[in-house]
Structure formats: structure tokens, C-alpha cells
Design a protein around this motif. Sequence first.
Motif, PDB file in Angstrom:
ATOM      1  N   GLU A  40      54.994  40.113  46.801  1.00 13.74           N
ATOM      2  CA  GLU A  40      55.955  40.671  45.839  1.00 13.74           C
ATOM      3  C   GLU A  40      57.064  41.434  46.556  1.00 13.74           C
ATOM      4  O   GLU A  40      58.191  41.512  46.083  1.00 13.74           O
ATOM      5  N   PHE A  41      56.724  42.000  47.738  1.00 11.96           N
ATOM      6  CA  PHE A  41      57.763  42.668  48.528  1.00 11.96           C
ATOM      7  C   PHE A  41      58.855  41.678  48.929  1.00 11.96           C
ATOM      8  O   PHE A  41      60.000  42.048  49.090  1.00 11.96           O
ATOM      9  N   VAL A  42      58.470  40.429  49.124  1.00 11.22           N
ATOM     10  CA  VAL A  42      59.472  39.425  49.486  1.00 11.22           C
ATOM     11  C   VAL A  42      60.236  38.983  48.247  1.00 11.22           C
ATOM     12  O   VAL A  42      61.402  38.620  48.316  1.00 11.22           O
ATOM     13  N   MET A  43      59.600  39.020  47.106  1.00 12.18           N
ATOM     14  CA  MET A  43      60.246  38.590  45.875  1.00 12.18           C
ATOM     15  C   MET A  43      61.308  39.585  45.432  1.00 12.18           C
ATOM     16  O   MET A  43      62.381  39.217  44.942  1.00 12.18           O
ATOM     17  N   LEU A  44      61.048  40.863  45.653  1.00 14.19           N
ATOM     18  CA  LEU A  44      61.878  41.895  45.049  1.00 14.19           C
ATOM     19  C   LEU A  44      63.308  42.046  45.581  1.00 14.19           C
ATOM     20  O   LEU A  44      64.239  42.174  44.787  1.00 14.19           O
TER      21      LEU A  44
END
Lengths: 291, 379, 321
Positions: A40-44
Motif C-alpha cells: 500500500e505504501f507503493v500504491m499511495l
Amino acid sequence: MALLQILISGLATGAIYALVAVGFMLLWQTSQTINFAQGEFVMLPAFFVLAAMKFGGLSFGMALLVGMLASLIVLGLLFKVLIVNPMLRHGVLPLVISTIALALFLKEGVKEWYAAEAQSFPAVWSNDNLEIAGAVVSVQNLVIIAVAVAAVLLLQWFLARTRTGRCMQATAQNPALARILGIRVERMILYTFLINAALVALASFLISPIYLAKFSNGETLGLAAFIAAIVGGFNQVRGAIVGGLLLGVVDNLAAAYISTQYRGAIPLFVLIAVILFRPQGLLGRAEERSV
Amino acid sequence: MKSLSKAALAAAICMALGTAHAQQTVNIPDVIELSGAGAVSGTNWRDGVILAVDEINAKGGILGRKIVTTHSDTQSNPGISRAQVQKALDGDPYVILGPVFSGSVKVNMVLAQQAEVPQFTGAEAADITQMGNSYIFRTSFGQQMSMPKIANYVRDGVKAKTVAVVWVNNDFGKGGRDSFVKEMNSRGVKVAADISTESGQVDFAADVVKVKNANADCVFIYTNEEESARFLREARKQGVKGPLLGETTLLGQKVIELAGDAANGVRGHVGLSADIPVPAVQEFKAKFNKRFGYFPDHNGIKGYSAVYAIKYATTKIGKFDRKLLAKTLHGMTITPAMEPGILIETTWDEHGDIDRISFLAEVVDGKQKITQTLPKLGK
Amino acid sequence: MKLTDRRVQAVAGLLLVGVLIAAPLGLKPHGIYLLSMWAVMSIAAIGLNLTLGYAGQISLAQAAFVGIGAYCSAILTTSYGWPFGAAFVMAALLCFVIGWLLGYPALRVQHHYLAFVTLAFTTLVFLVLRNEEWLTKGIYGISGINRPNLFGWSTKAPRDFYYFCLIVLAGVSWFTWRLVRSPWGRAFMALRENPVRASSLGVDTRRYTLMAFAIGSALGGVAGALYAPLVEFIDPTPFALSLSLNLLLMVIVGGSGYFFGPFLGAIVSVLLPEWLRFTDGLYLIIYAVFVMALMVVCPAGLLGLVEKIFKPLSKSGKAAP
């Protein structure tokens, strides 16, 4: 010829896995943080950029800067201060649970407050394709490979050759001793969080033009990052790059030559094999904590 | 003693008022995917329902009663969807709306059937209307009706002898693939490659390579929106020959937007879409975008038209009778002249399947262009 | 008034039983369904608590065992006409054996490595359940699973099935209670606290960890065997990694290593999101924030917090529940 196509495509995907895996590994090595929200850190960050353009009316270039800054603050500083710090002394599992909850929060938050649908993301480089030895390669793929490798090599140099980098290594190997030696341990750990935030933001900007920005992007990426980190070698930055590239290529080869219904199983078998027979990973040194 | 009788009187008044208030509303709960894998479809459906409900309530509701709708998230999980439908049934509803995911529908429609409550679903799996449930109604073609149409096009329009099938491995994709392959087999078209992909997959290089190696006359692609866009880009990049064919999703505006140039030249069957050149649909699309800030996909139309179908049929029978409603809907045809909210003329048969006109289309210059209108099967 | 006082625990236990039996009386079928789901998840969480909380092994495989148990019981009853009792036992047995076989190689590695191996196992099981259509009907799932008829008592009605789940939960709880108090249980805890010392004292660490893992897995299978008739439909989607993470959450949030931990954790994970639904789109977000805050405030879980309140000056008393 088809093989070359698959290889290059696999390397590009693998380069992304590598970027994400490096950050994951850094966090684990220096502060025992297993970040289940890494995907999710990459998605944000992509959504930070999109929001800056949509609500702030910024140009793409400015929005990228804003996105990077927002990532450093939210995914680096705030993550450490609000979630990791209070829980560090209580062992690994409460922190794991918190990151699981954090992943849910980020995912549902983006879905609720931005959009449920996939969003297109502007490409930093051109959309052209090149032809190399019969295989069609997109410029974007080459850029991804180049940038990812460059970033990791830069990080490697930073850790090995600069004073701060070596302090970070010392912190990872033996925090108590490092503290005695006068190293500002807390600050070193903060640096790893900031580096992770920068790496995931970079990964996000690289892949979102191709992957499209969607709140659910984190799920598969997170898992791939864990596998890449372990397979490559949990205590070596070089290991993460090798693990990531290998994973990307293996995944593509499996999909092309083995039944696609079980394509997801191959990386898992590799993971199990590595853990059981060579737990330090392909490039790692046996159970010694370092970066 | 005095306080007790006062309290009793107060309670009686409240109850009288309460039931009087209840007479003024009709309960139509919506059980739908708002998180998890079905979030995009479910959100579109829900917003279509909200638009319809608000419009109808602004004009006085159904037979003078305002519609009250709650939207319950199934999390795209059949076990949870069952709980939510149970909860909805506990509230004594008139009709239930949703879900869109076939797996969830199969488990919770049994409950609705037992409670004899009509249910309007957005699911497309073939077997939903083949299980003897007289209370289930579709809002779009079942796969057993849409696949023959595209299959005919493959045989007659494209004149293909072989086809490569690319599908997503969830109940939507697998159901479509199974129906499609069956239709291909019965028409003597050989399936040269049968390629499954994962939901959320980003890298399609290997799949495109397999498609190229199969050397089929055409490629049939049945995946969800983003995956379709990514596949199209990769296919275009690697220079896949042969027409790329799809069913509704592949030719939708969302896929065209995400795939860019790679979508041009894609052809196929469009059962329901917000991009067809029917004025009522275009008007709906504009209204939807004005209210919610994004353009609807076919799930938005499904939700919207379902509410209006309920309104029309109920108004026709003149009262709120669930069994009678179900009976009336079987075999009923609603035209936009009778009820503008239905958008396109729709007929329900005795199984709850839908019959409408549909379209063959091609993507030209970033827009969906209708090349042929296919008539209803019945008539 | 110490938490470990036998009388306190007995009274708490009786109160709990009373509440559970009376609970469905005021509830509509939906509420009773949720309670039954809570009971089923508690069983799975108790299994994981045994493996993780008592024996200290981080397993992310519990979802796979719930899935195997569910499919085993569903396939045997629908396709082969087995009576429920036999299918139920088979599910538990199958999961015990698979747990043992998995544990053999897996438990050679520790901590985060074990977590990832079990994570891989869960995903592999999911793939098998989804792809092997001939056995499991694949992504379409198995429908029409009937609720059992036990010695003439039909459990089809919501309340009846709930009481059936409660009976199984009671049985599982009693079994685990006895196990934890037995020499086996003490061996598990010795393993968790100090494996090196345990083995130097002659405790066969291998054997006991395997045992704990296998029993925990069997309990997962029991939960699965109940899940299938509860929902009356199963497909592969619920039995994926997210369920394993959820069960882990239940154990940690409730209080890892505490006997009543799984019950509390299951309340948080199963019931809390439902109670929060009135907030519409925000309910999962609020739930996530709640869990994060809970972990910050009481990392030892809810029961850890309770214990801190009752015994502020003593050492952390996890060892003797």
C-alpha cells in the motif's frame, strides 16, 4: 525471440519488486519492523500526485515533488513516530498487526476519499517502443530497469562509503553497541524510514503509468516484495535487487511455459525452497544483521 | 400508577405515529459490493440506485410512498453477503437489490426465495436463472444469452476458424469463458489457446506471447477493466495480429480511457453500456456524471433501471404485493414510453432473464462506435 | 481479586456461558447468524492461539486449514452423502495430518521465516481450491450444503444451528483448557518462553511444537467444517491470506497466550465491523484506526490490558492463564 520478450518484461517488473524489497529489508534490519503495508505504501504516492493535480491544480512536475514530499512525511516520519515508535519495545507481532490494519486503512481510505476506479497516470518518459533483436521493448520498461538499478546502486554506495551510511550499518548490526559508540541510533532508524518512503514513492511514480493507479494495487506488490527480499538475501541490499529481478523473470517464465492457472504458485515454491534450504537467501550472509 | 398510564399513553401515541410513518415509506434495501474485488462494479450500481431513488422520491415516491434504501457492503465475500441479505430480510423489505457478484448471489438468493422477496441482481452467471427461483430478476444479459451473440459474430462477422481465449480467473471471467467456449465448440470454431489470467495482474507479456504463438484468427478477451486495458497495451506493443474481440467490458469507456490508442480497432458485442447512442442513456450518463463526478459503467445502468422497473410494475398492479410483483414481472415488457427510467425497452421472461436489443461495436478514434444493432431474441 | 484466581475464572466462565446461551433470544436471524460466525471464528482462533500464543509459532496457515476443513466436510456431505458427524471428524483428522506433514519441514525455521512459509502454504492451498474444479467445483463453489440433523434435532433454523456451534465451541474450549493445564500444555509454554532451556531439560522440542501446530490446524479444520453449513455455500475466496491475517489479528488483539483471548479477538474482528456499519463507507476505515490505536495502547492485547489494570505491580503474567 519470445524468450527475450519475456525476459525483458520480467526484468522490468522485477526491478520494481527490487525497489520495494530494498525498503522492506531496510526497515526489517534496522528496526525489526515487518511492514505488511509495504504494498500500500507503493500504491499511495501516486494518489498524492493525482490529488495534487486534481485539487491543487499543480502541473505534473510540481505534483511529483509534492507527492515525494508527502510520501517522506507520511510514509516515513509519521509512520515511524505514530505507529512504530510506541510499539517497538513490545515485540514484532503487535507491530505486524498494526501494519496489517494500516494497509486496510490506506486501501479503504484511497477508495473512499479518492476513487474506487483505476486512474490513468501520466508517464514521465515517452510511450514509445523500441525493437531489440526482435523483441518489442517499451522505453518505459527500460527506464524502469535503469532507474531502479541506479537507485539501488546509489543506496549501496551511500551505505558503504559515507559516514552516515556506515553508522546505519552499525545500528543494524548492534544497536546497543552503536549507541555506546555515540551513534545517534534513533536518527539512523529515522533515516531508514525516510529512505524507504523515497524508494516506494519512486517505485510508485515508475509503475503507475503502466499499472494504472488503483487502491487495490498494493496487494500483489506487497507479497512480491516480501518474496523478493527473502529470496535475494535478507541482509544485503544487493540481495534485494537480485531477488526482485529473479522473481520477475521466474514469474513471467512460469506464466509463459507452465499452466497459467498456477502461475502464482511458482514464486511461492521458490520462496519455500529458499527458506528451507538456504534461509539467508541467495546473496545473504548467514544470519548476520546488516544492511 | 399515574406515570405508568401516562407512559402507556405516550407509548401508544408513538406506536400509532410510528406505524403511520411506516405507511409512508417502502423499504428497498441494497446489498452490494462496496469493498474488495467487486468495489468498482458495486459502487457504480449503488450510485445508479441512489440517482433513481432520489428522482422517484422527488416526484412523490411509489404509490405515494417514499423509497427508503440502505446500502450494505458485502465486501465481495459470499459469507458476508449472506449475512447482509439476512439482515435486509429481517427488516421486512419489499424488494431486494443486488449483489453484482455471481458467487454472492447464488448463496443469498436462496434466502430471498425462501422469504418470497423479489430480488433484482446485477450478476451475469448463466446458472442463476436456471435454479428454479421465481423471485430472481436480472438487470442485464445472462452469459448464456450474451455469449451466443458474440459467438455468432465470430463465426459470421469475423469468419474465424480458430480463436484464442484470454480470461480472468474469477467467477465472472470463468463463467464467461465456459459459456463462450461452449458456443465456440457448437459452432465448430477451434479454441487455439485457453489463457487464464489473475485478477489484479499487471504484467501480460507472457500471456501475449502465448496468444501470438497460438496464431489464431482472432482473440477473445474477457477480463475486468484495468486488466483489459493492460492487456490491450501489451498486445498492441507486441504487434498481435487478428482482431481483438470482447464483450461489453472490453469496449467500455473506462477501458478505452485507460488503454489509449491500444483500444482502437477492438470489436465486439455490447449488451449494455453507457456509451450507446440511445438518447435516454446519454441523458442518464450526463445526469450521473453531474451528480457523482464520474461516468457510469453498465453497472450504473443496471442499478438505475432496476429501481424504475420496480416502480413501474408496482404502480401497474396498484399495491405493494411481493408475490404479485414477481408474477407480474415475468413476461412483462417495459418500454421507455411507458417508463422513461427504464432507458431501453426490456422484457423479463419466466426465468427472470432479460431480453433487450444489443449492439455490435468497434472502437474508433477513442470512441465506441455502434456498427450494428441486434434485435431482441423474443418479440 | 487476581485474574488468575480460580474462582474468578470460574465465575467469569459461567457468566460467559449464560450470556452466550441467552444471546439469541432477543435477536433476529441476522444477529444470530453473526453470533454463529463469531463462534466458528473463535474455534479457529483458539487453534491459532494454541500454536502461536502457547507454543510461540507464528503461523499464517490457519486460513488454509479452515478452507480444507470446509471443503472436506462440504464435499463429503454433498457429493458422497456422508453423514455430517463422519465428515466433521474426517475434516479435523485431515487437517491434523496435513498440519503434521507441513509442520515437519516448516518448523525447522523460526519466527518470520515460519510466517512466510505458512503464508506461501495458504496461498498455494487457495490456488488448489480454485483451480481443481473436478474436486472443488473451482471458483463456482459448492452450494446447497445442508445443516446437519443430529439424532433427530434439525439444526436448520438459525437459533438451532447457533446452539450447535456453541456446543462445538464448548467442546473445543474444554479440550483446549485441559490440554493447556496438562503436562503437554506446560511443555508448550516452556517452548515459547525458552526453547533452548526446554530442550536442555529433556523436552523433545520437535515433537511438542509439531503437536501444537497439528492440533491448532485440526481446530482450524473443525471451524471450517462448521463454516460450510453455516453459510450453506463455500467458494475459495474467503480462505485466502486475508483470513489468516484476520485470525492472527484476533489472537493478538484478544491477547496472545491468554485462554479467553481468542473469544475477545473474534468479537473485535467479526462483530466490531458490523457494529460500525452505521457509518456507511467509513466503517472499515474506523475499524482499522481502532485496531491500530488498540495496538498502540495495549500491545499485549485486550486481556493484557485487563491484566495490567488488575495487577499493576506484578510481572507480566502471561505464563499462567
